[in-house]
Design a protein around this motif. Structure first.
Motif, mmCIF file in Angstrom:
data_model
loop_
_atom_site.group_PDB
_atom_site.id
_atom_site.type_symbol
_atom_site.label_atom_id
_atom_site.label_comp_id
_atom_site.label_asym_id
_atom_site.label_seq_id
_atom_site.Cartn_x
_atom_site.Cartn_y
_atom_site.Cartn_z
ATOM 1 N N UNK A 147 0.858 -1.179 0.000
ATOM 2 C CA UNK A 147 0.000 0.000 0.000
ATOM 3 C C UNK A 147 0.895 1.230 0.000
ATOM 4 N N UNK A 148 0.457 2.267 -0.725
ATOM 5 C CA UNK A 148 1.246 3.487 -0.863
ATOM 6 C C UNK A 148 0.380 4.700 -0.546
ATOM 7 N N UNK A 149 0.935 5.615 0.222
ATOM 8 C CA UNK A 149 0.271 6.892 0.480
ATOM 9 C C UNK A 149 1.285 7.993 0.188
ATOM 10 N N UNK A 150 0.893 8.993 -0.592
ATOM 11 C CA UNK A 150 1.816 10.054 -0.977
ATOM 12 C C UNK A 150 1.456 11.377 -0.314
ATOM 13 N N UNK A 151 2.454 12.240 -0.209
ATOM 14 C CA UNK A 151 2.260 13.594 0.303
ATOM 15 C C UNK A 151 3.085 14.555 -0.551
ATOM 16 N N UNK A 152 2.571 15.745 -0.752
ATOM 17 C CA UNK A 152 3.332 16.812 -1.380
ATOM 18 C C UNK A 152 4.006 17.592 -0.258
ATOM 19 N N UNK A 153 5.266 17.959 -0.439
ATOM 20 C CA UNK A 153 6.027 18.644 0.599
ATOM 21 C C UNK A 153 6.390 20.049 0.106
ATOM 22 N N UNK A 154 5.510 21.029 0.325
ATOM 23 C CA UNK A 154 5.737 22.376 -0.222
ATOM 24 C C UNK A 154 6.979 23.060 0.329
ATOM 25 N N UNK A 155 7.335 22.766 1.583
ATOM 26 C CA UNK A 155 8.498 23.438 2.173
ATOM 27 C C UNK A 155 9.822 23.031 1.530
ATOM 28 N N UNK A 156 9.823 21.947 0.755
ATOM 29 C CA UNK A 156 11.024 21.511 0.035
ATOM 30 C C UNK A 156 10.844 21.626 -1.475
ATOM 31 N N UNK A 157 9.810 22.337 -1.897
ATOM 32 C CA UNK A 157 9.500 22.497 -3.321
ATOM 33 C C UNK A 157 9.688 23.950 -3.731
ATOM 34 N N UNK A 158 10.016 24.153 -5.003
ATOM 35 C CA UNK A 158 10.127 25.499 -5.562
ATOM 36 C C UNK A 158 9.782 25.418 -7.043
ATOM 37 N N UNK A 159 8.572 25.867 -7.390
ATOM 38 C CA UNK A 159 8.125 25.749 -8.782
ATOM 39 C C UNK A 159 8.996 26.560 -9.737
ATOM 40 N N UNK A 160 9.611 27.643 -9.273
ATOM 41 C CA UNK A 160 10.487 28.455 -10.133
ATOM 42 C C UNK A 160 11.759 27.698 -10.508
ATOM 43 N N UNK A 161 12.150 26.771 -9.663
ATOM 44 C CA UNK A 161 13.346 25.957 -9.921
ATOM 45 C C UNK A 161 13.000 24.569 -10.464
ATOM 46 N N UNK A 162 11.724 24.349 -10.801
ATOM 47 C CA UNK A 162 11.263 23.027 -11.262
ATOM 48 C C UNK A 162 11.655 21.939 -10.269
ATOM 49 N N UNK A 163 11.337 22.190 -9.032
ATOM 50 C CA UNK A 163 11.643 21.251 -7.946
ATOM 51 C C UNK A 163 10.355 20.995 -7.169
ATOM 52 N N UNK A 164 9.875 19.766 -7.249
ATOM 53 C CA UNK A 164 8.630 19.385 -6.588
ATOM 54 C C UNK A 164 8.927 18.161 -5.717
ATOM 55 N N UNK A 165 8.804 18.354 -4.411
ATOM 56 C CA UNK A 165 9.172 17.316 -3.447
ATOM 57 C C UNK A 165 7.926 16.548 -2.979
ATOM 58 N N UNK A 166 8.087 15.251 -2.905
ATOM 59 C CA UNK A 166 7.002 14.377 -2.472
ATOM 60 C C UNK A 166 7.539 13.374 -1.457
ATOM 61 N N UNK A 167 6.716 13.081 -0.487
ATOM 62 C CA UNK A 167 7.008 12.000 0.430
ATOM 63 C C UNK A 167 6.062 10.857 0.118
ATOM 64 N N UNK A 168 6.501 9.669 0.429
ATOM 65 C CA UNK A 168 5.600 8.532 0.283
ATOM 66 C C UNK A 168 5.820 7.573 1.435
ATOM 67 N N UNK A 169 4.731 6.968 1.840
ATOM 68 C CA UNK A 169 4.742 5.984 2.911
ATOM 69 C C UNK A 169 4.352 4.648 2.298
ATOM 70 N N UNK A 170 5.177 3.651 2.528
ATOM 71 C CA UNK A 170 4.943 2.308 1.981
ATOM 72 C C UNK A 170 4.621 1.364 3.123
ATOM 73 N N UNK A 171 3.571 0.587 2.943
ATOM 74 C CA UNK A 171 3.190 -0.447 3.903
ATOM 75 C C UNK A 171 3.265 -1.774 3.170
ATOM 76 N N UNK A 172 4.106 -2.679 3.661
ATOM 77 C CA UNK A 172 4.317 -3.990 3.036
ATOM 78 C C UNK A 172 3.844 -5.051 4.021
#
Length: 142
Positions: free
Chosen positions: A24-49
């Motif tokens: 199972x996968x759950x994703x999150x967007x991390x705005x504090x580590x993202x910068x659209x002007x620099x084409x940098x989009x940070x995401x976290x994901x949680x994996x349950x196996x």
């Protein structure tokens, strides 16, 4: 973090060794580590196996494909996950968190984990495709 309402739940079976791995996968967007002007989009994901099979298994390696959303696909291979090679007895589960930085506000990830059973049999468990989607306010209009 902004949590995305996305969970992939696909049991995977390997008939050769009666192993059944549920991922199972759950994703999150991390705005504090993202910068659209620099084409940098940070995401976290949680994996349950979860080991739904009859044998104890150990996760040995991972293989990811990360679609950056701009035609580029990054491939990642490595031992274990987050520095660990967890052992899962029947009915046990393991959970970890990691992240990815992509070049656009929308991408995808998929791959597989390599496992070995207590009997030494090796098999791969597919990780279902999941999307990395920044909220509308972080998507630049061109």
């Amino acid at each position: 973090m902004i949590f995305m309402d996305q969970i992939s739940d696909h049991p995977r079976e390997n008939d050769a060794n009666d192993a059944s791995i549920e991922i199972q996968v759950k994703t999150t967007f991390v705005p504090e580590h993202s910068d659209s002007k620099l084409n940098r989009f940070a995401f976290g994901y949680e994996i349950h196996i979860a080991n739904r099979g009859l044998h104890t298994v150990q996760l040995m390696d991972r293989h990811w494909q990360i679609d950056m959303g701009n035609g580029c696909i990054q491939e990642v291979r490595g031992e274990g996950v987050v520095g660990e090679q967890p052992v899962l007895a029947p009915g046990e589960s393991y959970q970890y968190q990691s992240g990815a930085i992509i070049e656009t506000p929308a991408g995808r990830m998929w791959g597989d984990y390599g496992f070995v059973t207590e009997n030494g049999e090796r098999f791969r468990a597919p990780i279902p495709l999941f999307h990395l989607l920044a909220p509308d306010q972080f998507r630049p209009i061109h």
